[in-house]
Design a protein around this motif. Structure first.
Motif, mmCIF file in Angstrom:
data_model
loop_
_atom_site.group_PDB
_atom_site.id
_atom_site.type_symbol
_atom_site.label_atom_id
_atom_site.label_comp_id
_atom_site.label_asym_id
_atom_site.label_seq_id
_atom_site.Cartn_x
_atom_site.Cartn_y
_atom_site.Cartn_z
ATOM 1 N N ALA A 81 24.613 6.152 39.636
ATOM 2 C CA ALA A 81 24.117 5.541 38.405
ATOM 3 C C ALA A 81 22.770 4.867 38.648
ATOM 4 N N ALA A 82 22.633 4.184 39.786
ATOM 5 C CA ALA A 82 21.365 3.533 40.107
ATOM 6 C C ALA A 82 20.246 4.562 40.244
ATOM 7 N N GLU A 83 20.555 5.721 40.820
ATOM 8 C CA GLU A 83 19.545 6.772 40.961
ATOM 9 C C GLU A 83 19.140 7.321 39.588
ATOM 10 N N ALA A 84 20.107 7.446 38.662
ATOM 11 C CA ALA A 84 19.769 7.915 37.313
ATOM 12 C C ALA A 84 18.871 6.909 36.598
ATOM 13 N N VAL A 85 19.150 5.626 36.744
ATOM 14 C CA VAL A 85 18.302 4.598 36.140
ATOM 15 C C VAL A 85 16.911 4.648 36.748
ATOM 16 N N ARG A 86 16.829 4.796 38.078
ATOM 17 C CA ARG A 86 15.512 4.873 38.727
ATOM 18 C C ARG A 86 14.709 6.056 38.186
ATOM 19 N N ALA A 87 15.375 7.216 38.041
ATOM 20 C CA ALA A 87 14.668 8.395 37.540
ATOM 21 C C ALA A 87 14.185 8.190 36.108
ATOM 22 N N ALA A 88 14.993 7.528 35.276
ATOM 23 C CA ALA A 88 14.581 7.270 33.890
ATOM 24 C C ALA A 88 13.387 6.319 33.847
ATOM 25 N N VAL A 89 13.409 5.272 34.679
ATOM 26 C CA VAL A 89 12.276 4.341 34.723
ATOM 27 C C VAL A 89 11.037 5.058 35.251
ATOM 28 N N ASN A 90 11.208 5.916 36.250
ATOM 29 C CA ASN A 90 10.080 6.661 36.792
ATOM 30 C C ASN A 90 9.450 7.559 35.728
ATOM 31 N N ALA A 91 10.286 8.225 34.914
ATOM 32 C CA ALA A 91 9.759 9.072 33.840
ATOM 33 C C ALA A 91 8.998 8.240 32.815
ATOM 34 N N THR A 92 9.501 7.042 32.517
ATOM 35 C CA THR A 92 8.812 6.166 31.565
ATOM 36 C C THR A 92 7.454 5.730 32.101
ATOM 37 N N LEU A 93 7.404 5.353 33.380
ATOM 38 C CA LEU A 93 6.139 4.919 33.961
ATOM 39 C C LEU A 93 5.148 6.079 34.089
ATOM 40 N N ASP A 94 5.671 7.284 34.305
ATOM 41 C CA ASP A 94 4.782 8.454 34.308
ATOM 42 C C ASP A 94 4.115 8.633 32.947
ATOM 43 N N ASN A 95 4.885 8.423 31.880
ATOM 44 C CA ASN A 95 4.309 8.504 30.533
ATOM 45 C C ASN A 95 3.217 7.454 30.346
ATOM 46 N N VAL A 96 3.449 6.255 30.895
ATOM 47 C CA VAL A 96 2.459 5.189 30.769
ATOM 48 C C VAL A 96 1.157 5.602 31.454
ATOM 49 N N SER A 97 1.242 6.077 32.704
ATOM 50 C CA SER A 97 0.027 6.454 33.424
ATOM 51 C C SER A 97 -0.665 7.653 32.790
ATOM 52 N N ARG A 98 0.112 8.523 32.131
ATOM 53 C CA ARG A 98 -0.476 9.713 31.544
ATOM 54 C C ARG A 98 -1.169 9.438 30.217
ATOM 55 N N HIS A 99 -0.649 8.477 29.448
ATOM 56 C CA HIS A 99 -1.143 8.277 28.081
ATOM 57 C C HIS A 99 -1.951 6.991 27.900
ATOM 58 N N ALA A 100 -1.805 6.042 28.831
ATOM 59 C CA ALA A 100 -2.443 4.749 28.600
ATOM 60 C C ALA A 100 -3.818 4.632 29.234
ATOM 61 N N GLY A 101 -4.244 5.601 30.036
ATOM 62 C CA GLY A 101 -5.593 5.560 30.586
ATOM 63 C C GLY A 101 -5.697 4.789 31.882
ATOM 64 N N GLN A 102 -6.950 4.648 32.368
ATOM 65 C CA GLN A 102 -7.174 4.056 33.686
ATOM 66 C C GLN A 102 -6.943 2.555 33.715
ATOM 67 N N HIS A 103 -6.926 1.904 32.568
ATOM 68 C CA HIS A 103 -6.680 0.460 32.541
ATOM 69 C C HIS A 103 -5.234 0.133 32.168
ATOM 70 N N ALA A 104 -4.353 1.092 32.311
ATOM 71 C CA ALA A 104 -2.953 0.884 31.928
ATOM 72 C C ALA A 104 -2.280 -0.126 32.856
ATOM 73 N N ARG A 105 -1.449 -0.945 32.244
ATOM 74 C CA ARG A 105 -0.592 -1.860 32.988
ATOM 75 C C ARG A 105 0.811 -1.757 32.405
ATOM 76 N N ALA A 106 1.798 -2.009 33.253
ATOM 77 C CA ALA A 106 3.187 -1.943 32.808
ATOM 78 C C ALA A 106 3.952 -3.135 33.367
ATOM 79 N N TRP A 107 4.957 -3.551 32.615
ATOM 80 C CA TRP A 107 5.810 -4.661 33.020
ATOM 81 C C TRP A 107 7.259 -4.183 32.960
ATOM 82 N N VAL A 108 7.971 -4.310 34.067
ATOM 83 C CA VAL A 108 9.364 -3.887 34.148
ATOM 84 C C VAL A 108 10.220 -5.136 34.317
ATOM 85 N N LEU A 109 11.196 -5.294 33.429
ATOM 86 C CA LEU A 109 12.072 -6.468 33.457
ATOM 87 C C LEU A 109 13.517 -5.993 33.584
ATOM 88 N N LEU A 110 14.211 -6.486 34.591
ATOM 89 C CA LEU A 110 15.625 -6.158 34.812
ATOM 90 C C LEU A 110 16.471 -7.363 34.417
#
Length: 372
Positions: free
Chosen positions: A275-304
């Motif tokens: 389950a932890a690996e599935a959550v990691r993969a989902a977060v990784n896919a989300t952050l990939d979207n951020v880097s792909r669509h938000a440009g070179q000044h993109a920032r992200a905040w992850v809260l658990l």
């Protein structure tokens, strides 16, 4: 079952067989004149001597400690018990003359206990004890005492054998962990002396540049930070509550970099490893979207976050956002990154995904995972 810590137990059982056989010989010499068929003592004792020699050598080989040998060991002991009334006679047994086997009966109980734990040891003791009782015409307190001693020996020795196996498994895991830690330290030194220095140099030299050169420098800085986290990441935090669990703080903390901030509770957030690996993969896919669509000044905040029934992972970015209906439109065009990589993984865990986005205000993705 592992054999390392059990090897002294098997040697002790071999010594017990020989010592108890000597005790049987002493009793036979002392009481043979009271036996109903003293001439029959020879073949029975010869069987005991031969089996003692064979069993001592056979059980010394780990590959032979299997069901066939265990069953024959128990069968030989049963044969000696059954032969007792014929050789000694019921009258002598009723007068208190010891049986032929006496303490020699304990050897099969010990072998069964060491090979399979307390349940198997108790089972062997019950079989031999029931056979000993069944061949007598009347029950003596000494018979019950012998049965009680065999039951205690089977239970205690079986318990100790099982604890020895568990201790050896833990020792083996500790040795493997120590070896992995040493290898990680060696790799960290090599990487620090080569790759990290090059990435840091690229980041410093290109930080003030514009265009693709500046973007490459920024990416080099990100990869340097991630690589430092990777080689420094070891077994962090308290041990898991049960084998197979993973702490989401350590799993998701690896995403932290100069452009990704990570916050988590102070206490472990445990999930089964899959389950932890599935959550990691989902977060990784989300952050990939951020880097792909938000440009070179993109920032992200992850809260658990963690409460009694649900674990929530929130990923927020400063990207351009998207208008309502954009995800449905992308899914209809066959682009299923969000639907499969994110929603699909969390749905498999019984959870849900909520996405909030407004053009110009970034995007927030919330993963809600129920506790198992």
């Amino acid at each position: 079952m592992q054999q390392g810590l059990q090897a002294p137990m098997w040697r002790a059982i071999g010594a017990y067989r020989i010592t108890s056989l000597i005790y049987v010989a002493v009793l036979i010499v002392r009481n043979v004149d009271q036996y109903a068929n003293p001439l029959a003592t020879g073949p029975v004792f010869a069987l005991m001597v031969g089996w003692t020699a064979f069993a001592t050598a056979a059980f010394a080989r780990p590959q032979w400690r299997r069901w066939p040998l265990l069953i024959v060991d128990l069968a030989v002991a049963l044969a000696v018990v059954v032969a007792g009334p014929f050789v000694i006679g019921q009258t002598a047994l009723s007068d208190g003359v010891p049986t032929l086997a006496v303490t020699w009966l304990g050897a099969p109980v010990l072998t069964w206990a060491v090979s399979g734990g307390r349940r198997r040891g108790v089972a062997a003791a019950l079989v031999l004890g029931a056979a000993d009782i069944s061949v007598r015409d009347q029950l003596h307190p000494s018979t019950l005492n012998g049965l009680a001693l065999m039951l205690l020996a089977g239970f205690v020795v079986g318990l100790v054998a099982r604890l020895a196996v568990e201790a050896e498994e833990r020792m083996q895991r500790a040795i493997q962990l120590e070896a992995a830690t040493r290898e990680r330290e060696r790799l960290a030194r090599d990487i620090h002396d080569s790759v990290l220095q090059v990435l840091a140099l690229v980041q410093r030299r290109g930080a003030h540049l514009d265009g693709e050169a500046g973007e490459l420098a920024r990416l080099a800085g990100q990869q340097e930070a991630k690589l430092r986290m990777l080689i420094a990441d070891g077994p962090a935090g308290p041990p898991p509550a049960e084998e197979g669990d993973a702490d989401l703080r350590a799993v998701l903390g690896r995403f932290a970099s100069d452009t990704i901030s990570f916050a988590s509770p102070a206490t472990p957030v445990l999930l089964p490893s899959r389950a932890a690996e599935a959550v990691r993969a989902a977060v990784n896919a989300t952050l990939d979207n951020v880097s792909r669509h938000a440009g070179q000044h993109a920032r992200a905040w992850v809260l658990l976050e963690d409460d009694t029934s649900t674990i929530t992972v929130s990923i927020r970015d400063n990207g351009p956002g998207f208008p309502p209906g954009r995800l449905e439109e992308a899914a209809s065009q066959g682009r299923l990154g969000v639907a499969q990589s994110i929603r699909g993984r969390i749905a498999d865990l019984g959870g849900t995904v909520e996405i909030f986005s407004t053009p110009g205000d970034g995007t927030e993705v919330e993963l809600h995972i129920p506790r198992p």
